[in-house]
Design a protein around this motif. Structure first.
Motif, PDB file in Angstrom:
ATOM      1  N   SER B 134       0.850  -1.180   0.000  1.00 45.80           N
ATOM      2  CA  SER B 134       0.000   0.000   0.000  1.00 45.80           C
ATOM      3  C   SER B 134       0.890   1.236   0.000  1.00 45.80           C
ATOM      4  O   SER B 134       1.668   1.457   0.925  1.00 45.80           O
ATOM      5  N   VAL B 135       0.789   2.029  -1.066  1.00 50.29           N
ATOM      6  CA  VAL B 135       1.614   3.232  -1.196  1.00 50.29           C
ATOM      7  C   VAL B 135       0.741   4.453  -0.977  1.00 50.29           C
ATOM      8  O   VAL B 135      -0.086   4.794  -1.832  1.00 50.29           O
ATOM      9  N   GLY B 136       0.871   5.048   0.182  1.00 50.96           N
ATOM     10  CA  GLY B 136       0.092   6.240   0.496  1.00 50.96           C
ATOM     11  C   GLY B 136       0.989   7.218   1.227  1.00 50.96           C
ATOM     12  O   GLY B 136       2.108   7.466   0.788  1.00 50.96           O
ATOM     13  N   THR B 137       0.489   7.739   2.343  1.00 47.89           N
ATOM     14  CA  THR B 137       1.310   8.634   3.165  1.00 47.89           C
ATOM     15  C   THR B 137       2.615   7.928   3.533  1.00 47.89           C
ATOM     16  O   THR B 137       3.688   8.504   3.514  1.00 47.89           O
ATOM     17  N   GLY B 138       2.491   6.651   3.859  1.00 46.80           N
ATOM     18  CA  GLY B 138       3.660   5.809   4.079  1.00 46.80           C
ATOM     19  C   GLY B 138       3.631   4.674   3.064  1.00 46.80           C
ATOM     20  O   GLY B 138       2.816   4.676   2.145  1.00 46.80           O
ATOM     21  N   ILE B 139       4.548   3.724   3.231  1.00 48.29           N
ATOM     22  CA  ILE B 139       4.520   2.525   2.387  1.00 48.29           C
ATOM     23  C   ILE B 139       4.544   1.317   3.305  1.00 48.29           C
ATOM     24  O   ILE B 139       5.480   1.136   4.088  1.00 48.29           O
ATOM     25  N   ALA B 140       3.490   0.514   3.228  1.00 54.39           N
ATOM     26  CA  ALA B 140       3.405  -0.672   4.068  1.00 54.39           C
ATOM     27  C   ALA B 140       3.179  -1.878   3.175  1.00 54.39           C
ATOM     28  O   ALA B 140       2.687  -1.743   2.048  1.00 54.39           O
ATOM     29  N   GLY B 141       3.550  -3.050   3.644  1.00 61.17           N
ATOM     30  CA  GLY B 141       3.370  -4.238   2.837  1.00 61.17           C
ATOM     31  C   GLY B 141       3.026  -5.441   3.683  1.00 61.17           C
ATOM     32  O   GLY B 141       3.230  -5.450   4.898  1.00 61.17           O
ATOM     33  N   ALA B 142       2.466  -6.460   3.042  1.00 62.79           N
ATOM     34  CA  ALA B 142       2.159  -7.714   3.725  1.00 62.79           C
ATOM     35  C   ALA B 142       2.389  -8.849   2.734  1.00 62.79           C
ATOM     36  O   ALA B 142       2.172  -8.702   1.537  1.00 62.79           O
ATOM     37  N   SER B 143       2.856  -9.960   3.268  1.00 65.58           N
ATOM     38  CA  SER B 143       3.114 -11.137   2.455  1.00 65.58           C
ATOM     39  C   SER B 143       2.022 -12.165   2.718  1.00 65.58           C
ATOM     40  O   SER B 143       1.801 -12.565   3.860  1.00 65.58           O
ATOM     41  N   VAL B 144       1.311 -12.566   1.657  1.00 62.74           N
ATOM     42  CA  VAL B 144       0.167 -13.462   1.823  1.00 62.74           C
ATOM     43  C   VAL B 144       0.481 -14.832   1.237  1.00 62.74           C
ATOM     44  O   VAL B 144       0.973 -14.951   0.108  1.00 62.74           O
ATOM     45  N   LEU B 145       0.241 -15.847   2.040  1.00 60.42           N
ATOM     46  CA  LEU B 145       0.453 -17.221   1.597  1.00 60.42           C
ATOM     47  C   LEU B 145      -0.822 -18.006   1.902  1.00 60.42           C
ATOM     48  O   LEU B 145      -1.305 -17.965   3.040  1.00 60.42           O
ATOM     49  N   ASP B 146      -1.366 -18.660   0.904  1.00 62.66           N
ATOM     50  CA  ASP B 146      -2.594 -19.424   1.084  1.00 62.66           C
ATOM     51  C   ASP B 146      -3.702 -18.600   1.749  1.00 62.66           C
ATOM     52  O   ASP B 146      -4.373 -19.072   2.671  1.00 62.66           O
ATOM     53  N   GLY B 147      -3.852 -17.371   1.309  1.00 61.25           N
ATOM     54  CA  GLY B 147      -4.946 -16.541   1.799  1.00 61.25           C
ATOM     55  C   GLY B 147      -4.742 -15.896   3.151  1.00 61.25           C
ATOM     56  O   GLY B 147      -5.631 -15.224   3.671  1.00 61.25           O
ATOM     57  N   ARG B 148      -3.566 -16.100   3.741  1.00 64.36           N
ATOM     58  CA  ARG B 148      -3.266 -15.576   5.076  1.00 64.36           C
ATOM     59  C   ARG B 148      -2.106 -14.596   5.004  1.00 64.36           C
ATOM     60  O   ARG B 148      -1.085 -14.908   4.397  1.00 64.36           O
ATOM     61  N   ALA B 149      -2.230 -13.448   5.658  1.00 60.73           N
ATOM     62  CA  ALA B 149      -1.104 -12.518   5.743  1.00 60.73           C
ATOM     63  C   ALA B 149      -0.144 -13.036   6.803  1.00 60.73           C
ATOM     64  O   ALA B 149      -0.540 -13.283   7.942  1.00 60.73           O
ATOM     65  N   GLU B 150       1.100 -13.229   6.409  1.00 59.17           N
ATOM     66  CA  GLU B 150       2.085 -13.743   7.370  1.00 59.17           C
ATOM     67  C   GLU B 150       2.417 -12.679   8.415  1.00 59.17           C
ATOM     68  O   GLU B 150       2.347 -11.489   8.151  1.00 59.17           O
ATOM     69  N   GLN B 151       2.782 -13.150   9.601  1.00 57.17           N
ATOM     70  CA  GLN B 151       3.066 -12.231  10.702  1.00 57.17           C
ATOM     71  C   GLN B 151       4.526 -11.807  10.729  1.00 57.17           C
ATOM     72  O   GLN B 151       4.844 -10.659  10.974  1.00 57.17           O
ATOM     73  N   GLY B 152       5.407 -12.747  10.479  1.00 56.38           N
ATOM     74  CA  GLY B 152       6.807 -12.481  10.764  1.00 56.38           C
ATOM     75  C   GLY B 152       7.033 -12.544  12.264  1.00 56.38           C
ATOM     76  O   GLY B 152       6.093 -12.751  13.035  1.00 56.38           O
ATOM     77  N   ASP B 153       8.269 -12.367  12.680  1.00 53.83           N
ATOM     78  CA  ASP B 153       8.589 -12.516  14.102  1.00 53.83           C
ATOM     79  C   ASP B 153       8.053 -11.355  14.925  1.00 53.83           C
ATOM     80  O   ASP B 153       7.602 -11.541  16.047  1.00 53.83           O
ATOM     81  N   GLY B 154       8.095 -10.164  14.354  1.00 49.53           N
ATOM     82  CA  GLY B 154       7.642  -8.992  15.103  1.00 49.53           C
ATOM     83  C   GLY B 154       6.501  -8.283  14.401  1.00 49.53           C
ATOM     84  O   GLY B 154       6.318  -7.080  14.548  1.00 49.53           O
ATOM     85  N   GLY B 155       5.722  -9.030  13.611  1.00 53.76           N
ATOM     86  CA  GLY B 155       4.602  -8.420  12.901  1.00 53.76           C
ATOM     87  C   GLY B 155       5.028  -7.644  11.663  1.00 53.76           C
ATOM     88  O   GLY B 155       4.246  -6.895  11.100  1.00 53.76           O
ATOM     89  N   GLY B 156       6.256  -7.844  11.203  1.00 48.88           N
ATOM     90  CA  GLY B 156       6.766  -7.014  10.106  1.00 48.88           C
ATOM     91  C   GLY B 156       6.920  -7.700   8.767  1.00 48.88           C
ATOM     92  O   GLY B 156       7.464  -7.099   7.838  1.00 48.88           O
ATOM     93  N   ALA B 157       6.451  -8.940   8.620  1.00 48.92           N
ATOM     94  CA  ALA B 157       6.644  -9.648   7.349  1.00 48.92           C
ATOM     95  C   ALA B 157       6.005  -8.878   6.202  1.00 48.92           C
ATOM     96  O   ALA B 157       4.873  -8.415   6.318  1.00 48.92           O
TER      97      ALA B 157
END
Lengths: 324, 324
Positions: B134-157
């Motif tokens: 998502s490119v807006g005021t900031g830039i954020a991203g999420a990695s989706v596998l099998d319909g699920r957004a991955e968390q990563g270790d600290g919520g940053g994947a």
């Protein structure tokens, strides 16, 4: 086939095939290396792999075999889709090996198999997620979640060799410029030192030699080594930003430099991730045996052995780690 | 509480709270936006969120609510760990909301909730894995596998805002230099254009305005826009190299530029990934409603509704997509 269950494990690289015999607990009963024979052509490589596998399976009465391969590997289909190092393309390795060996055969990717072994028996034990990076002739990586190396869409998850860390930098075999592999791999370190005039014309020098010379005060060697470490920190930081792993495990030939690599690498890595808490960066636990141990784990799994149980046997792991 | 099941969904951003009412099929029955009220302080923000949620839950007889938040979110604990945009720190949002609403409440992270909605109802339908940015005021991203957004270790994947794409480039709020967010976000585009003298002193100009001026032949605007697109391509290529997703979905305010963004972005992205086949790069399907739709899906799931079933209803998805 009496006696306890054993499996044969082969890790096929561009230079050597590293083989192990594992028991059902993941302990190593035997290990050896043979040359891959790439210079003799792709058929010779196939023959070498199959002959070694047969000798081991027959000699140790193995119930299954695991073969780890470089390049692009279709693990489900059991084929080597493309391997520049072996000059292989669409080789149905599993089918050929099962025909030859008469036991079930698991096919894995070298760095993902290595990551699996580190997860179960090495530096990744107890780590919920990690990025495993092997820095050798090339730079390969795998992303491990819950003890499993992720595949990605095309088998490339965790791959960081072609991350651009030096925009406009050295040309890479991939066609790009400034790829991590072209700056920080062992072969890149040696090549860049030679290209900068650090060795006699035509003279050979290894990355290890460059690192030794850097420590001895050779300014050119120092500059090449420092830049390689900085580039590696950049690449690891970029991958950690995107993957958010619990820790980062670095193995492969270059990691044998020990503190000469890890001390400056950890500093630079933490500095680049100062905006968040940087994951722990640790040295791989299984050395250059990770790939073949991982191939063995894939073979054990094929026989219905649970790798989860394995991870709970630290005594066994210690034995294997000691051999790694 | 008679009639069909509905849920209230809130996406809390730094500027506005976007809210929707969803039925059990994921169709949107109502939507509205209110100002977040950040200038009135953190307590005012909390009051605004809770008041809006209560009005919706009461008004529509909702059986559950979902709240998507920016920053670092502990979804399991239901807390906003840290949100610079809201000036929140360790806010137990779920507990407060459940006390206020008397229905179960799901807490999600804005961009991961958006990615979940794109996976089930938007551009990610049928895509086994994707990177959502998502490119807006900031830039954020999420990695989706099998319909699920991955968390990563600290919520940053999947987070790519702080990938360094311009070493030594503009300073970033994170303390680093040359971060993607500091070069290619909507606010960075506007800021860089102003800083380069593209607007009257003190004059306001939006990223959209910069893009319009670029199209109209303003050389300075063209240069800023071109560099933002190039940096975005660099960042997406780096993330795609490491994650190896099936496709890349780009949303957020800047994506509304349409072909002016996607035509050059696709070219540059494919060029940078020429060493392998580049994933498909597509525009997000749900616009700025993705976050609130995702919050609604989390609430439906809390009630035991399967999101897998949802994804199989293209008619419903089309309705929602049209509203997005």
């Amino acid at each position: 086939m009496t006696g306890p269950v054993t499996v044969a494990a082969l890790d096929v690289g561009g230079t050597s095939i590293k083989a192990s015999i594992l028991d059902a607990h993941g302990a190593v009963l035997h290990r050896e290396s043979v040359v891959t024979g790439v210079r003799d052509g792709r058929d010779a490589v196939t023959e070498n792999v199959l002959a070694l596998a047969r000798r081991l399976v027959d000699g140790f009465g193995c119930a299954a075999a695991g073969i780890a391969l470089p390049g692009v590997v279709d693990e489900a289909a059991g084929t080597a889709v493309r391997s520049a190092a072996l000059d292989w393309r669409d080789v149905p390795v599993r089918r050929w090996a099962e025909d030859e060996l008469d036991v079930p055969v698991a096919i894995g990717h070298g760095v993902r198999a290595g990551a699996l072994a580190e997860a179960r028996l090495g530096a990744g034990r107890g780590c919920p997620s990690f990025l495993f990076v092997s820095v050798g002739t090339g730079i390969a990586g795998a992303s491990v979640l819950d003890g499993r190396a992720e595949q990605g869409d095309g088998g490339g998850a965790g791959g960081i060799g072609h991350l651009v860390v030096r925009p406009g930098g050295p040309e890479c075999a991939c066609g790009g410029r400034g790829c991590l592999e072209g700056v920080a791999s062992a072969s890149a370190v040696a090549r860049r030192y030679r290209a900068a005039g650090g060795a006699a014309p035509g003279g050979q020098v290894s990355a290890q030699e460059v690192q030794w010379r850097a420590r001895a005060g050779d300014a050119l060697a120092e500059a090449v080594w420092r830049d390689a470490v900085a580039a590696l920190a950049d690449g690891l930081a970029a991958a950690a930003t995107v993957l958010d792993p619990h820790c980062v495990i670095v193995g492969g030939g270059l990691s044998r430099a020990g503190a000469a690599l890890f001390a400056p690498l950890r500093r630079a890595f933490a500095h680049r991730l100062a905006f968040r808490s940087a994951p722990r960066l640790v040295e791989a636990g299984l050395g250059d045996r990770a790939g073949s141990l991982g191939a063995g784990l894939l073979a054990l799994e094929l026989l219905g052995h649970s790798l989860e149980a394995l991870a709970l046997e630290p005594a066994t792991a210690a034995v294997v780690g000691g051999l790694g």
